[in-house]
Design an enzyme around this catalytic site. Structure first.
Site, PDB file in Angstrom:
ATOM      1  N   ASP A 123       0.835  -1.202   0.000  1.00  0.00           N
ATOM      2  CA  ASP A 123       0.000   0.000   0.000  1.00  0.00           C
ATOM      3  C   ASP A 123       0.870   1.253   0.000  1.00  0.00           C
ATOM      4  OD1 ASP A 123      -2.495   1.223   0.053  1.00  0.00           O
ATOM      5  OD2 ASP A 123      -3.248  -0.090   1.623  1.00  0.00           O
ATOM      6  N   ASP A 167     -10.612   2.784  -2.875  1.00  0.00           N
ATOM      7  CA  ASP A 167     -11.249   1.539  -2.422  1.00  0.00           C
ATOM      8  C   ASP A 167     -12.683   1.368  -2.930  1.00  0.00           C
ATOM      9  OD1 ASP A 167      -8.897   1.473  -1.102  1.00  0.00           O
ATOM     10  OD2 ASP A 167      -9.745   1.437   0.917  1.00  0.00           O
TER      11      ASP A 167
HETATM   12  C1  GLA Z   1      -6.065   1.045   1.783  1.00  0.00           C
HETATM   13  C2  GLA Z   1      -6.221   0.004   0.661  1.00  0.00           C
HETATM   14  C3  GLA Z   1      -7.296  -0.981   1.060  1.00  0.00           C
HETATM   15  C4  GLA Z   1      -6.922  -1.670   2.359  1.00  0.00           C
HETATM   16  C5  GLA Z   1      -6.678  -0.627   3.448  1.00  0.00           C
HETATM   17  C6  GLA Z   1      -6.094  -1.234   4.706  1.00  0.00           C
HETATM   18  O1  GLA Z   1      -7.197   1.814   1.924  1.00  0.00           O
HETATM   19  O2  GLA Z   1      -6.549   0.654  -0.536  1.00  0.00           O
HETATM   20  O3  GLA Z   1      -7.481  -1.956   0.036  1.00  0.00           O
HETATM   21  O4  GLA Z   1      -5.775  -2.449   2.152  1.00  0.00           O
HETATM   22  O5  GLA Z   1      -5.770   0.390   3.010  1.00  0.00           O
HETATM   23  O6  GLA Z   1      -5.817  -0.284   5.686  1.00  0.00           O
END
Ligand code: GLA
Length: 403
Positions: A145, A203
């Site tokens: 990430d 997301d």
């Molecule tokens: C980000 C990613 C998500 C998830 C969260 C976890 O938002 O895009 O897919 O992995 O972090 O904290």
């Protein structure tokens, strides 16, 4: 000189074929984030692995258990990253052994900054050390990430490459998922940096589409239709070993509270979930489910376990579907397949039932075809056009066989 050139080409080929080998088709599995979020733990991950097998998901091709954020317990006195001892009392290696004993693979999560998105220990400046530890645990995939990292593209490329190189030097084949949410056009550089796939948006939320953010300022976020629209122009960048990641399948979540339930994620209908499965497969996205595999209703199972749809996703040619017809109501996508067949998807973007006529010549398909409906598992016609009814938000997926 010629020799040096040949060695250079051979090295390039080996690099590409290594990436292809790590992810020749879009990865399939189950990801912990939208269901467990910070409550992720070894006991329930084992139950999910059991359910992956007993539900038939493993047999259908779902292979990975992806542990997302919140597994970390900091570093020990030698700076080795460790799991939270309460959530993972037996350690990650034991979990990997368990998952492998079921014929499955284990993924894990970190971030290119000191802390992850949820504020847990991450890998910046510990890339080599963490990659070696992941390898020693038996990890098969890393989602990496980008929370807490600088916003420029150059730093992103450097940080992703550093971790990709560390994984390649770890002694184990570990596939690498780039997760910087498409903000720095990763389709242009992430494969070269060493990624097998890259997220193209923020997301996914458990909803059909984003609401008008002016009238609903707290309900931004990406719905199924939004992500389809982001991915449609990106089809040239996908192929074996390098995929556009449309984020997790929300199929079967039904608005359950949790990350995908935030930002207006009130849940979708089964028709909308079917559209997500169909279009994620057409567009060669990874298929990472995130629902509770231990408790699936029959409809959810029939969507996730449709082997004819999965065959479209996993087709060896690895071509992402191109959107050939695009208007406010009707979208038609075309995906060439390895055996010469074509998959086509007919999406009704509107909320009302529509009757559509699709002339295959408008899609560049000039022959006569046998038409199989992959949701009905039935041959529904022959020829060079299709006319039929598509419900609001429904996507038909057909396989066309040359006659
Ligand atoms: C980000 C990613 C998500 C998830 C969260 C976890 O938002 O895009 O897919 O992995 O972090 O904290």
């Amino acid at each position: 000189m010629r020799r040096i050139f040949f060695v250079f080409v051979a090295c390039l080929f080996l690099k590409v074929s290594n990436a292809q080998q790590l992810s020749p088709t879009p990865p399939m599995g189950w990801m912990s984030w939208n269901f467990f979020a910070e409550k992720v733990n070894e006991k329930e991950l084992k139950e999910i692995a059991d359910a992956m097998v007993s539900s038939g998901m493993a047999k259908a091709g779902y292979q990975y258990i992806f542990i997302d954020d919140c597994w970390q317990g900091g570093r020990d006195n030698q700076n080795n990253i460790i799991p939270d001892p309460i959530k993972f009392p037996s350690g990650i290696k034991a979990l990997a052994d368990y998952v492998h004993s079921k014929g499955l693979k284990l993924g894990i999560y970190s971030d290119a900054a000191p802390l992850t998105c949820a504020g847990y220990t991450a890998s910046l400046n510990f890339e080599e050390q963490d990659a070696k530890i992941f390898a020693a645990w038996g990890i098969d995939y890393l989602k990496y990430d980008y929370c807490g990292a600088p916003s420029d593209s150059n730093t992103a490329k450097i940080r992703y490459k550093k971790m990709a190189d560390a994984l390649r030097n770890s002694g184990r084949d570990i596939a690498f998922g780039v997760c910087e949410w498409g903000l720095r056009s990763p389709w242009l550089w992430a494969a070269q940096a060493g990624g097998q796939l890259w997220r193209i948006t923020g997301d996914v939320r458990d909803k059909w589409k984003n609401l008008d953010t002016k009238r609903h300022p707290n309900q931004s976020g990406y719905g199924i239709l939004d992500i389809v629209d982001y991915n449609a122009p990106l089809y040239p960048y996908a192929g074996p070993g390098h995929w556009n990641d449309m984020d997790m399948l929300v199929v079967g979540m039904y608005g359950k509270k949790g990350p995908s339930g935030d930002l207006g994620g009130v849940g979708c209908t089964d028709i909308e979930y079917q559209t997500q499965m169909g279009l994620w497969s057409m567009m060669c996205s990874p298929l990472a489910t995130t629902n509770d595999l231990r408790n699936m209703n029959d409809k959810t199972k029939s969507i996730l376990l449709n082997e004819e749809i999965i065959a479209i996703s996993q087709d060896a040619l690895g071509k992402q579907a191109e959107r050939k017809i695009s208007n406010d109501t009707l979208n038609v996508f075309v995906k060439p397949l390895a055996n010469g067949d074509y998959a086509i998807a007919v999406l009704n973007r509107s909320g009302a039932t529509q009757t559509f006529t699709i002339n295959f010549t408008d899609l560049g398909l000039n022959d006569k075809y046998e038409i199989k409906d992959l949701w009905q598992h039935k041959i529904i016609g022959n020829g060079n056009k299709w006319k039929g009814i598509v419900e609001g938000h429904e996507t038909k997926v057909f396989r066309l066989k040359n006659k």
